[in-house]
Write a protein that holds these residues in place. Structure first.
Motif, PDB file in Angstrom:
ATOM      1  N   MET A  82       0.738  -1.066  -0.064  1.00 17.67           N
ATOM      2  CA  MET A  82      -0.168  -0.257   0.439  1.00 17.67           C
ATOM      3  C   MET A  82       0.618   1.063  -0.401  1.00 17.67           C
ATOM      4  O   MET A  82       2.278   1.433   0.698  1.00 17.67           O
ATOM      5  N   GLU A  83       0.229   2.206  -0.584  1.00 20.26           N
ATOM      6  CA  GLU A  83       1.705   3.218  -1.233  1.00 20.26           C
ATOM      7  C   GLU A  83       1.234   4.735   0.033  1.00 20.26           C
ATOM      8  O   GLU A  83      -0.253   4.133   0.292  1.00 20.26           O
TER       9      GLU A  83
ATOM     10  N   LYS B 169       4.051   4.442  11.657  1.00 17.67           N
ATOM     11  CA  LYS B 169       3.212   5.743  12.677  1.00 17.67           C
ATOM     12  C   LYS B 169       3.922   5.732  13.298  1.00 17.67           C
ATOM     13  O   LYS B 169       3.733   4.862  14.467  1.00 17.67           O
ATOM     14  N   VAL B 170       3.941   6.626  13.858  1.00 18.99           N
ATOM     15  CA  VAL B 170       4.439   6.952  15.493  1.00 18.99           C
ATOM     16  C   VAL B 170       3.355   7.087  16.420  1.00 18.99           C
ATOM     17  O   VAL B 170       2.091   7.530  16.406  1.00 18.99           O
TER      18      VAL B 170
ATOM     19  N   ASP C   4       4.482   1.639   2.256  1.00 19.20           N
ATOM     20  CA  ASP C   4       4.107   1.150   3.973  1.00 19.20           C
ATOM     21  C   ASP C   4       3.831  -0.031   4.274  1.00 19.20           C
ATOM     22  O   ASP C   4       3.706  -0.323   5.081  1.00 19.20           O
ATOM     23  N   SER C   5       3.793  -1.237   3.109  1.00 18.51           N
ATOM     24  CA  SER C   5       3.883  -2.706   3.513  1.00 18.51           C
ATOM     25  C   SER C   5       5.008  -3.780   2.974  1.00 18.51           C
ATOM     26  O   SER C   5       5.028  -4.624   3.590  1.00 18.51           O
ATOM     27  N   ILE C   6       5.380  -2.651   2.614  1.00 10.14           N
ATOM     28  CA  ILE C   6       7.707  -3.267   2.690  1.00 10.14           C
ATOM     29  C   ILE C   6       8.094  -3.590   4.167  1.00 10.14           C
ATOM     30  O   ILE C   6       7.661  -2.925   5.087  1.00 10.14           O
TER      31      ILE C   6
ATOM     32  N   ARG D  90       7.834   7.293  10.493  1.00 10.39           N
ATOM     33  CA  ARG D  90       9.165   6.790  11.064  1.00 10.39           C
ATOM     34  C   ARG D  90       9.701   5.676   9.416  1.00 10.39           C
ATOM     35  O   ARG D  90       8.589   4.646   9.376  1.00 10.39           O
ATOM     36  N   LEU D  91      10.710   6.134   8.502  1.00 10.82           N
ATOM     37  CA  LEU D  91      11.253   5.597   7.579  1.00 10.82           C
ATOM     38  C   LEU D  91      12.415   4.843   8.338  1.00 10.82           C
ATOM     39  O   LEU D  91      13.664   5.478   9.020  1.00 10.82           O
ATOM     40  N   PHE D  92      12.636   3.337   8.986  1.00  7.06           N
ATOM     41  CA  PHE D  92      13.704   2.395   9.038  1.00  7.06           C
ATOM     42  C   PHE D  92      14.160   2.097   8.501  1.00  7.06           C
ATOM     43  O   PHE D  92      14.089   1.771   7.477  1.00  7.06           O
TER      44      PHE D  92
END
Length: 286
Positions: free
Chosen positions: A1-2, A164-165, A154-156, A207-209
């Motif tokens: 999902m984008e 999401k914080v 956000d699904s990978i 946040r992108l980790f």
């Protein structure tokens, strides 16, 4: 999902677009001293203490630690004999010292995060007008910077992970007495790196980790080593300039974007006529 998210830049927006590389922060560089700090929960019992020591006996680190503190132990056979005789004493010591052991050390939490994570902070595109003004003030050099809109997946789970914080009055709770629940422990640790105090909720942060091994480290002219991940031009959807963005910076980023990002909409923020809010004037329409 984008998912579409904003990223505010106080500097290096031009370099980010030119090199197509997003800089990821080290956990130690973040501005909140409570980052990655969990709270201890759960009640210790002797049964749990024994279970903990028993689980530790399988650890090579624990074996080396016991061997270092007991020179008479020469091999694994000696270690097993020692543990049979001292198991109850070690369990009792863990039980007696648990309050001290379980109290999270902020420095250690950051060291562990530094070892496993690099991250980049984004914010929701659904910011309210007063929240948006604060974000420009705090993270885009008092409205002189740039805001980029990204389209991310956000699904990978690889090479990056989007979370999401969560905002809470309490820190994420980690039950160190329940050593058998490894999955629960891992879940709590992940929760701790995405949980912040309620006072930060205006940021609507994501946040992108990424793992350090998935990043490219570059040593800057100042001697600092910074971590980056590459991105494709199509994930940039929009470029917004702040109210006070310098004309020269607007011109050079716009020139670059027309060449490298012809699909991107470019706008500049202006004052709303009446409200404490921003309006946006289109500079370039794809």
């Amino acid at each position: 999902m984008e998912i579409e998210l904003y990223r505010y830049f106080a500097s290096h927006a031009f370099e980010t677009l030119k090199d197509k590389m997003l800089m990821l922060a080290r956990p130690s560089s973040l501005n909140d001293p409570f980052e990655f700090l969990y709270r201890s929960k759960g009640q210790i019992t002797m049964a749990k203490a024994r279970r903990y020591i028993k689980s530790r006996m399988k650890s090579e680190y624990f074996y080396r630690e016991i061997k270092r503190n007991n020179p008479a132990i020469k091999n694994k056979s000696d270690f097993k004999k020692f543990m049979r005789s001292e198991f109850e004493n070690l369990s009792r010591k863990y039980f007696d010292d648990y309050d001290t052991i379980s109290t999270p050390d902020p420095l250690l939490c950051k060291i562990m995060a530094e070892k496993h994570f690099r991250l980049s902070c984004f914010t929701s595109t659904e910011l309210l007008p007063h929240e948006e003004i604060l974000m420009w003030s705090h993270y885009a050099a008092k409205h002189t910077g740039v805001r980029l809109k990204f389209r991310l997946n956000d699904s990978i789970k690889h090479p990056y992970l989007i979370k999401k914080v969560l905002y809470s009055k309490e820190r994420a709770g980690l039950d160190l007495t329940n050593t058998a629940e490894i999955q629960e422990t891992q879940k709590t640790i992940i929760e701790s790196v995405r949980t912040k105090a309620e006072g930060w909720s205006y940021e609507k942060e994501y946040r992108l980790f990424a793992q350090p091994s998935d990043c490219k480290d570059v040593k800057g002219d100042d001697g600092e080593v910074r971590s980056f991940i590459r991105f494709k031009p199509e994930i940039i959807l929009q470029i917004d300039f702040g109210i006070n963005s310098p004309k020269r910076e607007i011109e050079r980023i716009t020139t670059l974007a027309r060449s490298e990002y012809p699909h991107v909409q470019i706008r500049k923020a202006n004052y709303h006529k009446c409200d404490y809010a921003l309006t946006y004037e289109e500079i370039y329409k794809a």
